[in-house]
Design an enzyme around this catalytic site. Structure first.
Site, PDB file in Angstrom:
ATOM      1  N   CYS A  53       0.816  -1.315  -0.021  1.00  0.00           N
ATOM      2  CA  CYS A  53       0.054  -0.156  -0.007  1.00  0.00           C
ATOM      3  C   CYS A  53       0.785   1.215  -0.059  1.00  0.00           C
ATOM      4  O   CYS A  53       0.468   2.078  -0.638  1.00  0.00           O
ATOM      5  CB  CYS A  53      -0.981  -0.076   1.164  1.00  0.00           C
ATOM      6  SG  CYS A  53      -0.652  -1.102   2.536  1.00  0.00           S
ATOM      7  N   HIS A 107      -1.205   6.414   2.543  1.00  0.00           N
ATOM      8  CA  HIS A 107      -0.932   5.439   3.774  1.00  0.00           C
ATOM      9  C   HIS A 107      -0.546   6.215   5.049  1.00  0.00           C
ATOM     10  O   HIS A 107       0.427   6.994   4.820  1.00  0.00           O
ATOM     11  CB  HIS A 107       0.319   4.517   3.524  1.00  0.00           C
ATOM     12  CG  HIS A 107       0.346   3.239   4.386  1.00  0.00           C
ATOM     13  ND1 HIS A 107       0.839   3.494   5.630  1.00  0.00           N
ATOM     14  CD2 HIS A 107      -0.115   2.104   4.213  1.00  0.00           C
ATOM     15  CE1 HIS A 107       0.796   2.308   6.214  1.00  0.00           C
ATOM     16  NE2 HIS A 107       0.091   1.609   5.373  1.00  0.00           N
ATOM     17  N   ASP A 303      -5.011  -0.003  -4.887  1.00  0.00           N
ATOM     18  CA  ASP A 303      -3.510   0.266  -4.944  1.00  0.00           C
ATOM     19  C   ASP A 303      -2.646  -1.277  -5.416  1.00  0.00           C
ATOM     20  O   ASP A 303      -1.607  -1.024  -5.461  1.00  0.00           O
ATOM     21  CB  ASP A 303      -3.005   0.797  -3.601  1.00  0.00           C
ATOM     22  CG  ASP A 303      -3.418  -0.052  -2.392  1.00  0.00           C
ATOM     23  OD1 ASP A 303      -4.292  -1.051  -2.649  1.00  0.00           O
ATOM     24  OD2 ASP A 303      -2.984   0.333  -1.265  1.00  0.00           O
TER      25      ASP A 303
END
Length: 541
Positions: A53, A107, A303
């Site tokens: 991610c 993130h 993602d």
């Protein structure tokens, strides 16, 4: 995620609403933590590459590849680590947009400076659902009646803290923000990041009913391929750490999960996708009800993908299509829309729990490869802003530029068969040539090998090359392993036809290339050489 699951996602809420781009940066999955962007169209828009991610999100939102952001783990903030690169929401903000973030967009943590890159990217602080703090706690009722930190975690929502779940909270907040901006003349950019189907599968238990366990099937290729280089294998450590998986006593690194448990994992993953899909449906329905659908562009993507037993692997952390392929859907009013669709609102909500007999088909599916770094320039252009200019092949300049392509011209033209020149790239780091406990998520200092993967219509070609984490340099002549898959007869990428002898000759031929030639261009030329040789041998045979 399997192709059938992806069709389900297209079906329930996306009927005839946009153009789907298969992205091999990825090519068979739908993935954890989907991102939903929205932007107003007239003065503006409503909106929502490495298979993990933080690096992937940073890459997409800056339109720079991981080798440029130098973010391969979760422990660096790109603005101070590599360059003060402009993000997509930052660009829109600088052009007068009111920018908002809900859920997991950047993130969280060090990778976004513990602020989700506020105030650079967002007009107001990013919103995170309060109930997310329970995701890593013992919330799953086991057969013993006690609570555990399980992988499989279908719950009664009314029994959860606050009677809710994170993605439900995110949808509620996103709808509230939409309502607050509906009558405002200032254009807005809204990014909504849903967590599911990320593990643990803490989801409303009723969604399991959509996927009866007796109708679930195993992955078509559940065994580790014989010629798979050990460096390419991901030992799915995050899955192994869950209480219910630990009870299985699966040997490291290749021990298979029992088949009955595999079926349950796949069932829960599919159910998690349907649960997330319902949240997207709620949000789009609100968009229509507020009268914003005709002045708002919507982009739906995620993602990375997720292995569900393919190649004997689970989770992400690889360069296979199953982990690098994501959905990419654009809804652009007046461009991808169909007038008077069923005579209803643009985004009618379908409750799959009560209307499961309904299905839809999106007949504008693009099959040629594209990349998530393409999103920034495409969305900017379609919103009426100047799309960032292409970056030089090798450049760390902080000036606004993109390492992707503007896809806008394809919206009004029918796809004319395969484009053999279209190439997509992904990469994944490893600490060693064999599976280690940190193979999935090595810290930067531990990265010794970098797997670079090129995906075209016909092939996936991957080289595992020596990497220096202090200098961020890859040694193109230090080849640890290679993979080559011919997709026409091997769509699951199980038969590695890479030959060390062929590659040795090729590397000799490539030695004369100037050092300024980018790795991507080198791999393009290598693929052409390798596949031409294969065709020649087949002709002689």
């Amino acid at each position: 995620m399997s192709f059938s699951s992806w069709q389900m996602i297209c079906g329930h809420h996306w009927a005839a609403t946009g153009t789907l781009w298969s992205n091999p940066q990825t090519l068979t999955s739908w993935h954890p933590k989907a991102k939903f962007f929205s932007m107003r169209m007239h003065r503006g828009v409503f909106l929502f590459q490495q298979a993990v991610c933080a690096p992937s999100r940073t890459s997409m939102l800056t339109s720079r590849r991981p080798d440029t952001t130098r973010l391969y783990d979760f422990n660096s903030y790109w603005r101070v680590h590599s360059g003060n690169y402009t993000t997509m929401p930052q660009y829109f903000k600088s052009r007068g947009y009111y920018t908002m973030s809900v859920g997991k967009v950047f993130h969280p943590g060090i990778a976004s400076n513990h602020t989700d890159d506020y105030p650079y990217s967002w007009s107001i602080p990013a919103y995170h659902p309060a109930s997310f703090r329970f995701e890593k706690e013992k919330m799953c009722k086991g057969e013993d009646g006690k609570l555990h930190a399980n992988l499989l975690c279908a719950v009664n929502v009314t029994e959860q803290p606050g009677g809710t779940l994170p993605d439900m909270e995110s949808t509620d907040e996103a709808v509230r923000l939409l309502k607050s901006r509906a009558n405002d003349d200032v254009p807005f950019f809204l990014a909504v990041g849903f967590h599911k189907p990320h593990i643990p599968f803490r989801i409303p238990q009723e969604y399991l009913s959509l996927y009866p366990i007796d109708q679930m099937t195993l992955a078509p290729d559940p065994n580790v391929p014989k010629l798979l280089p050990p460096v390419a294998y991901n030992p799915w450590m995050d899955v192994r750490k869950r209480d219910d998986v630990q009870k299985l006593n699966v040997s490291f690194p290749y021990g298979p999960i029992p088949k009955d448990f595999q079926l349950r994992v796949r069932q829960h993953y599919y159910a998690a996708v349907s649960y997330m899909d319902a949240q997207v449906g709620r949000l789009l329905s609100a968009l229509g009800e507020l009268g914003l659908a005709d002045s708002t562009m919507v982009v739906f993507t995620s993602d990375h993908g997720w292995s569900l037993g393919e190649h004997g692997e689970w989770a992400k952390y690889s360069n296979f299509d199953v982990t690098t392929r994501v959905p990419l859907i654009f809804y652009v009013p007046g461009v991808t829309t169909i007038d008077d669709w069923l005579g209803e609102s643009t985004f009618p909500f379908v409750d799959v729990l009560t209307q499961s007999e309904l299905s839809f088909k999106n007949d504008k599916v693009r099959r040629n490869v594209v990349e998530l770094v393409d999103v920034f320039p495409t969305v900017s252009y379609m919103a009426g802003l100047r799309a960032p200019e292409p970056c030089p092949d090798i450049s760390f300049q902080e000036k606004l530029c993109t390492e992707g392509d503007n896809l806008a011209h394809t919206f009004r033209h029918r796809e004319r068969g395969k484009d053999a020149e279209a190439i997509s790239f992904s990469q994944y780091p490893r600490p060693a040539d064999t599976p280690q406990v940190n193979s999935d998520l090595p810290d930067l200092k531990d990265i010794k090998v970098m797997g670079y993967s090129l995906r075209s219509w016909d092939y996936r070609y991957t080289l595992w090359l020596g990497f220096n984490p202090q200098t961020f340099q890859v040694n193109v002549s230090d080849v640890h392993a290679g993979e080559l898959y011919m997709l026409a007869g091997d769509p699951g990428q199980d038969e590695n036809v890479y030959s060390d002898s062929d590659h040795s000759v090729m590397m000799t031929k490539m030695a004369s290339l100037p050092h300024t030639v980018s790795l991507q261009m080198r791999m393009r030329l290598q693929l052409l050489y390798l596949t031409a040789g294969m065709k020649t041998r087949r002709t002689k045979a």
